[in-house]
Enzyme design. Structure first.
Site, mmCIF file in Angstrom:
data_model
loop_
_atom_site.group_PDB
_atom_site.id
_atom_site.type_symbol
_atom_site.label_atom_id
_atom_site.label_comp_id
_atom_site.label_asym_id
_atom_site.label_seq_id
_atom_site.Cartn_x
_atom_site.Cartn_y
_atom_site.Cartn_z
ATOM 1 N N CYS A 90 12.069 -43.814 13.029
ATOM 2 C CA CYS A 90 13.467 -43.711 12.934
ATOM 3 C C CYS A 90 13.865 -42.935 11.623
ATOM 4 O O CYS A 90 12.929 -42.900 10.859
ATOM 5 C CB CYS A 90 14.277 -45.049 12.801
ATOM 6 S SG CYS A 90 13.771 -45.940 14.343
ATOM 7 N N ARG A 97 13.124 -37.379 13.739
ATOM 8 C CA ARG A 97 12.276 -38.686 13.841
ATOM 9 C C ARG A 97 12.828 -39.698 14.780
ATOM 10 O O ARG A 97 12.008 -40.511 15.007
ATOM 11 C CB ARG A 97 12.453 -39.328 12.448
ATOM 12 C CG ARG A 97 12.054 -38.531 11.256
ATOM 13 C CD ARG A 97 12.298 -39.407 10.102
ATOM 14 N NE ARG A 97 11.657 -40.512 9.954
ATOM 15 C CZ ARG A 97 10.447 -40.502 9.559
ATOM 16 N NH1 ARG A 97 9.783 -39.664 9.000
ATOM 17 N NH2 ARG A 97 9.741 -41.820 9.479
ATOM 18 N N TRP A 138 14.855 -44.261 17.110
ATOM 19 C CA TRP A 138 13.871 -44.151 18.250
ATOM 20 C C TRP A 138 13.267 -45.623 18.766
ATOM 21 O O TRP A 138 12.869 -46.409 17.907
ATOM 22 C CB TRP A 138 12.527 -43.672 17.576
ATOM 23 C CG TRP A 138 11.392 -43.009 18.796
ATOM 24 C CD1 TRP A 138 11.349 -41.942 19.661
ATOM 25 C CD2 TRP A 138 10.427 -43.895 19.246
ATOM 26 N NE1 TRP A 138 10.286 -42.074 20.368
ATOM 27 C CE2 TRP A 138 9.835 -43.405 20.305
ATOM 28 C CE3 TRP A 138 9.847 -44.963 18.885
ATOM 29 C CZ2 TRP A 138 8.479 -43.789 20.779
ATOM 30 C CZ3 TRP A 138 8.623 -45.740 19.411
ATOM 31 C CH2 TRP A 138 8.175 -44.939 20.677
ATOM 32 N N ASN A 196 13.364 -48.965 10.024
ATOM 33 C CA ASN A 196 12.673 -48.461 10.796
ATOM 34 C C ASN A 196 11.271 -49.064 10.875
ATOM 35 O O ASN A 196 10.852 -49.993 10.056
ATOM 36 C CB ASN A 196 12.321 -47.056 9.752
ATOM 37 C CG ASN A 196 11.123 -46.299 10.503
ATOM 38 O OD1 ASN A 196 10.844 -46.315 11.763
ATOM 39 N ND2 ASN A 196 10.223 -45.649 9.773
ATOM 40 N N GLY A 197 10.525 -49.302 11.898
ATOM 41 C CA GLY A 197 9.529 -50.178 12.154
ATOM 42 C C GLY A 197 9.356 -51.172 13.069
ATOM 43 O O GLY A 197 10.174 -51.198 14.190
ATOM 44 N N GLU A 214 -5.515 -28.721 22.863
ATOM 45 C CA GLU A 214 -4.168 -28.481 22.451
ATOM 46 C C GLU A 214 -3.088 -27.810 23.080
ATOM 47 O O GLU A 214 -1.910 -28.052 23.146
ATOM 48 C CB GLU A 214 -4.244 -27.666 20.937
ATOM 49 C CG GLU A 214 -3.333 -27.335 20.006
ATOM 50 C CD GLU A 214 -2.207 -28.679 19.610
ATOM 51 O OE1 GLU A 214 -2.687 -29.849 19.840
ATOM 52 O OE2 GLU A 214 -1.098 -28.513 19.158
ATOM 53 N N LYS A 227 0.580 -29.534 24.360
ATOM 54 C CA LYS A 227 1.918 -28.805 23.830
ATOM 55 C C LYS A 227 2.614 -28.594 25.278
ATOM 56 O O LYS A 227 3.989 -28.778 25.003
ATOM 57 C CB LYS A 227 1.545 -27.345 23.531
ATOM 58 C CG LYS A 227 1.175 -26.983 22.047
ATOM 59 C CD LYS A 227 2.427 -27.426 21.112
ATOM 60 C CE LYS A 227 2.109 -28.440 19.965
ATOM 61 N NZ LYS A 227 1.272 -29.431 19.760
ATOM 62 N N GLU A 278 4.152 -32.085 26.273
ATOM 63 C CA GLU A 278 5.260 -32.719 25.520
ATOM 64 C C GLU A 278 6.256 -31.831 25.588
ATOM 65 O O GLU A 278 7.521 -32.460 25.212
ATOM 66 C CB GLU A 278 4.688 -32.917 24.020
ATOM 67 C CG GLU A 278 4.330 -31.764 23.324
ATOM 68 C CD GLU A 278 4.015 -32.180 21.783
ATOM 69 O OE1 GLU A 278 4.607 -33.217 21.265
ATOM 70 O OE2 GLU A 278 3.325 -31.470 21.292
ATOM 71 N N HIS A 287 -18.583 -30.702 37.330
ATOM 72 C CA HIS A 287 -18.641 -32.188 37.260
ATOM 73 C C HIS A 287 -17.257 -33.018 37.693
ATOM 74 O O HIS A 287 -17.238 -34.258 37.734
ATOM 75 C CB HIS A 287 -19.072 -32.853 35.898
ATOM 76 C CG HIS A 287 -20.284 -32.216 35.558
ATOM 77 N ND1 HIS A 287 -21.502 -32.314 36.050
ATOM 78 C CD2 HIS A 287 -20.555 -31.193 34.677
ATOM 79 C CE1 HIS A 287 -22.509 -31.487 35.738
ATOM 80 N NE2 HIS A 287 -21.710 -30.829 34.506
ATOM 81 N N LYS A 300 8.927 -37.496 15.846
ATOM 82 C CA LYS A 300 8.069 -36.544 14.924
ATOM 83 C C LYS A 300 7.064 -37.587 14.547
ATOM 84 O O LYS A 300 5.804 -36.931 14.352
ATOM 85 C CB LYS A 300 8.844 -35.894 13.980
ATOM 86 C CG LYS A 300 8.134 -34.853 12.992
ATOM 87 C CD LYS A 300 7.347 -33.868 13.829
ATOM 88 C CE LYS A 300 6.626 -32.923 12.957
ATOM 89 N NZ LYS A 300 5.835 -32.133 13.759
HETATM 90 O O1 M6R Z 1 1.969 -36.729 11.689
HETATM 91 P P1 M6R Z 1 0.635 -36.724 12.270
HETATM 92 O O2 M6R Z 1 -0.316 -35.505 12.084
HETATM 93 O O3 M6R Z 1 -0.272 -37.911 12.164
HETATM 94 O O4 M6R Z 1 0.942 -36.950 14.042
HETATM 95 C C1 M6R Z 1 0.140 -37.188 14.873
HETATM 96 C C2 M6R Z 1 0.621 -37.015 16.235
HETATM 97 O O5 M6R Z 1 1.573 -37.854 16.697
HETATM 98 C C3 M6R Z 1 1.336 -35.414 16.395
HETATM 99 O O6 M6R Z 1 0.222 -34.434 16.219
HETATM 100 C C4 M6R Z 1 1.653 -34.971 17.991
HETATM 101 O O7 M6R Z 1 0.633 -35.257 18.881
HETATM 102 C C5 M6R Z 1 2.441 -33.940 18.090
HETATM 103 N N1 M6R Z 1 3.738 -34.433 18.680
HETATM 104 C C6 M6R Z 1 1.795 -32.996 18.907
HETATM 105 O O8 M6R Z 1 2.466 -31.797 18.922
#
Ligand code: M6R
Length: 614
Positions: free
Chosen positions: A2, A27, A75, A101-102, A484, A488, A491, A507, A609
């Site tokens: 959050c 966030r 969040w 937050n938490g 990666e 992308k 998400e 395999h 984020k």
């Molecule tokens: O802040 P961080 O690098 O620790 O975050 C790790 C992941 O949560 C972050 O890379 C997430 O996978 C991204 N949304 C990917 O684009």
């Protein structure tokens, strides 16, 4: 997860808080709310959905003007995202407001106790319990900061809390345990926030808070204590970027801006690393060379995109530094029995420095006496404080949920670390390290070149907006790039996307190939002939089964042309550095495809984020 903002000073608090929330919306964005203290009374407003819903509500019914306030963008963890569960939460008397937050892990028993004591709880959240606990502590007068310290002593879990109370005018109180909170120090005004972005337009002077600390924020100053009320040592720092870095700067989305910023981010992360003696210097590393020489194993822990950077690091570390290297998802690491010793170096990679899974992995490694090195993009965050040394990436603020420029700078950081260890251990000669750093220094111009040629990739992405699935293949460092690319797309475009090591195809995954299925293949440089030839065979295998092949290969690689339905050329670079150029088209591809599907690429559904809960 959050976003939290607190303010006390001379300006209209509502404006400061809502503008701050706008910068923290990345966030969490499933609801938002504010509280303002004016004329001895608390006014709150909150709405489900994005911040714009709250803004509209505030425009229709503005709260009384006050110069003390706080705000929250959520969040959801406990309770669905609706108006009722949005923060701030207030006590029975409406005199205490709390944002959080938490996760408060013992909230069920606290809630039961409060209900038994006659409190009426109006939401499904863990947070509301804190407002009522503060109410009990403040009965018959008392100090909000003392009350907060006592309440924190009763809470289990991770939390940042910010509270205000009608009986404590001019005071905002914050507390943190395992969750981010920074102080912004102004002139006659002070700020609290999850991230400096919230107050960067007002001040660039900040204070890092430690674990288990309570901060009292007044217009005239800031006091920090531990949970027992003892004065705490704090670290002041100056933020080295300004408000323009946290704004869209003419782009439709932060993600587009952050993709475009990659050449600069890579260059900044490389800046000043070679000393006058021609040797690589990593000043913030703080682990003595002698200790690095004793290291006999490296374990990298990270999550999501940062984990993919870790996978690429393994190739560089083993090749240049000649040390065994394991890469582990941070969330899995402490639930097995990793073999660690004082000669193990654990490298934690995290853009935010606040990812709880990464922090818990670091703490587990610390208990086993391993050495700890963080790679982090956020000054003042928790990870660097918990590690023996740190290498900062200089990507600047990354606001879009999907990580782009942070990833490229993490790659630069792991290359630098691998080369530094090679230099210290003598597995590479000084001139070899220097030559490789010079090659790295040419990468910003290569990334720029990729960015200049992305229009066909955007067109391709738009043409595939109706597809349900895309596969990604790679070998060697191209394998994490494939992972990666798939992440992308998942998400941002909410599509089924998977990355595979091309050698694994036979395999199992090859059974997924059907007529016209788009398959993106990352081809290693021709100079890596064995690898290169193998992947060319893989492309032929999938094409023979009807796949539509989208091939990313270095410019001039004619051998792939006959098998590529679409060919994306990237500049020729050394194999280990190739992820810096092959990842970029995949970022652009996912961003454009998601936009074509009408999605908000800065705030994909269900995501946040910074994942500050396990
Ligand atoms: O802040 P961080 O690098 O620790 O975050 C790790 C992941 O949560 C972050 O890379 C997430 O996978 C991204 N949304 C990917 O684009």
């Amino acid at each position: 997860m959050c976003g939290i903002v607190g303010y006390v000073g001379g300006r209209p608090a509502l404006d400061v808080v809502v503008d701050g929330l706008a910068r923290l919306e990345y966030r969490g964005y499933d609801s938002a709310g504010v509280a303002v203290l004016a004329d001895g009374k608390l006014a709150t407003a909150k709405r489900a959905g994005k911040l714009v819903n709250l803004r509209n509500a505030l425009a229709e019914e503005p709260p009384p003007a006050g110069t003390l306030g706080m705000g929250h963008t959520r969040w959801a963890t406990h309770g669905p995202p609706n108006d009722r569960n949005a923060h701030p939460h207030v006590d029975c008397t409406g005199s205490v407001a709390v944002i959080h937050n938490g996760i408060i892990e013992n909230f069920a028993e606290l809630r039961a106790e409060l209900e038994e004591g006659g409190h009426g709880l109006g939401s499904d959240t863990d947070t509301e319990a804190v407002a009522h606990l503060l109410e009990d502590e403040l009965k018959g007068g008392g100090d909000l900061a003392d009350a907060m310290r006592r309440v924190c002593g009763r809470l289990e879990g991770a939390f940042t809390l910010v509270a205000t109370h009608t009986g404590s005018p001019g005071l905002v109180v914050g507390a943190r345990r395992n969750s981010p909170l920074v102080v912004g120090v102004g002139d006659g005004e002070n700020f609290l926030a999850s991230d400096v972005a919230a107050f960067i337009e007002h001040t660039r002077d900040a204070i890092e808070l430690g674990q288990d600390q309570v901060v009292e924020l007044r217009a005239e100053g800031v006091t920090v204590t531990d949970f027992d009320g003892r004065p705490a040592e704090v670290k002041e720092y100056h933020v080295d970027w300004d408000v323009s870095a946290a704004e869209k700067g003419g782009y439709d989305y932060f993600m587009l801006k952050e993709i475009a910023e990659q050449p600069r981010a890579v260059a900044d992360t490389l800046l000043g690393r070679i000393g006058a003696d021609g040797r690589l210097h990593l000043d913030e590393m703080r682990i003595p060379d002698q200790e690095l020489r004793e290291v006999d194993k490296i374990i990298i822990v990270a999550c999501g995109t940062s984990y993919h950077a870790g996978l690429i690091a393994k190739y560089a570390i083993e090749h240049w530094a000649g040390l065994p290297c394991e890469v582990e998802l941070a969330s899995e690491f402490r639930y097995r029995d990793p073999i660690l010793s004082p000669t193990t170096l654990v490298i934690a990679i995290s853009q935010s420095g606040e990812t709880m899974d990464a922090l818990m992995a670091v703490r587990h490694a610390r208990e086993q006496k391993a050495k700890l090195l963080g790679i982090c993009n956020v000054n003042g965050s928790t990870l660097p404080r918990e590690c023996d040394g740190v290498l900062y990436t200089h990507a600047g603020p990354e606001i879009a949920v999907a990580s782009t420029k942070a990833f490229l700078t993490q790659l630069v950081a792991v290359y630098l670390i691998a080369l530094y260890i090679a230099q210290v251990r003598g597995t590479k000669w000084g001139d070899e390290v220097f030559a490789m750093v010079q090659l790295l220094e040419r990468m910003p111009e290569k990334v720029e070149k990729v960015l200049e040629t992305m229009e066909p990739v955007r067109e391709l992405a738009r043409s595939l907006a109706g597809e349900r699935c895309v596969l990604f293949l790679g070998r060697h460092v191209g394998f994490p790039v494939a992972l990666e690319g798939a992440l992308k797309l998942k998400e941002l475009a909410y599509m089924h996307a998977e990355g595979f090591a091309a050698g694994e195809l036979k395999h199992g995954p090859i059974a997924l190939i059907e007529e016209d299925l788009p398959v993106v293949v990352v081809v290693p440089p021709r100079a890596r002939d064995v690898l290169h030839d193998k992947i060319v065979s893989n492309i032929q295998e999938i094409r023979a089964r009807g796949a539509r092949t989208i091939v990313i290969a270095e410019e001039g690689d004619e051998s792939v042309e006959p098998y590529a339905d679409t060919l994306i050329s990237v500049p020729a670079v050394p194999t280990l550095l190739q992820p810096l150029v092959t990842t970029v088209p995949l970022q652009v591809f996912a961003c454009e495809l998601a936009t074509a599907k009408g999605h908000d690429v800065d705030q994909p559904r269900n995501l946040a984020k910074s994942v500050t809960v396990e």
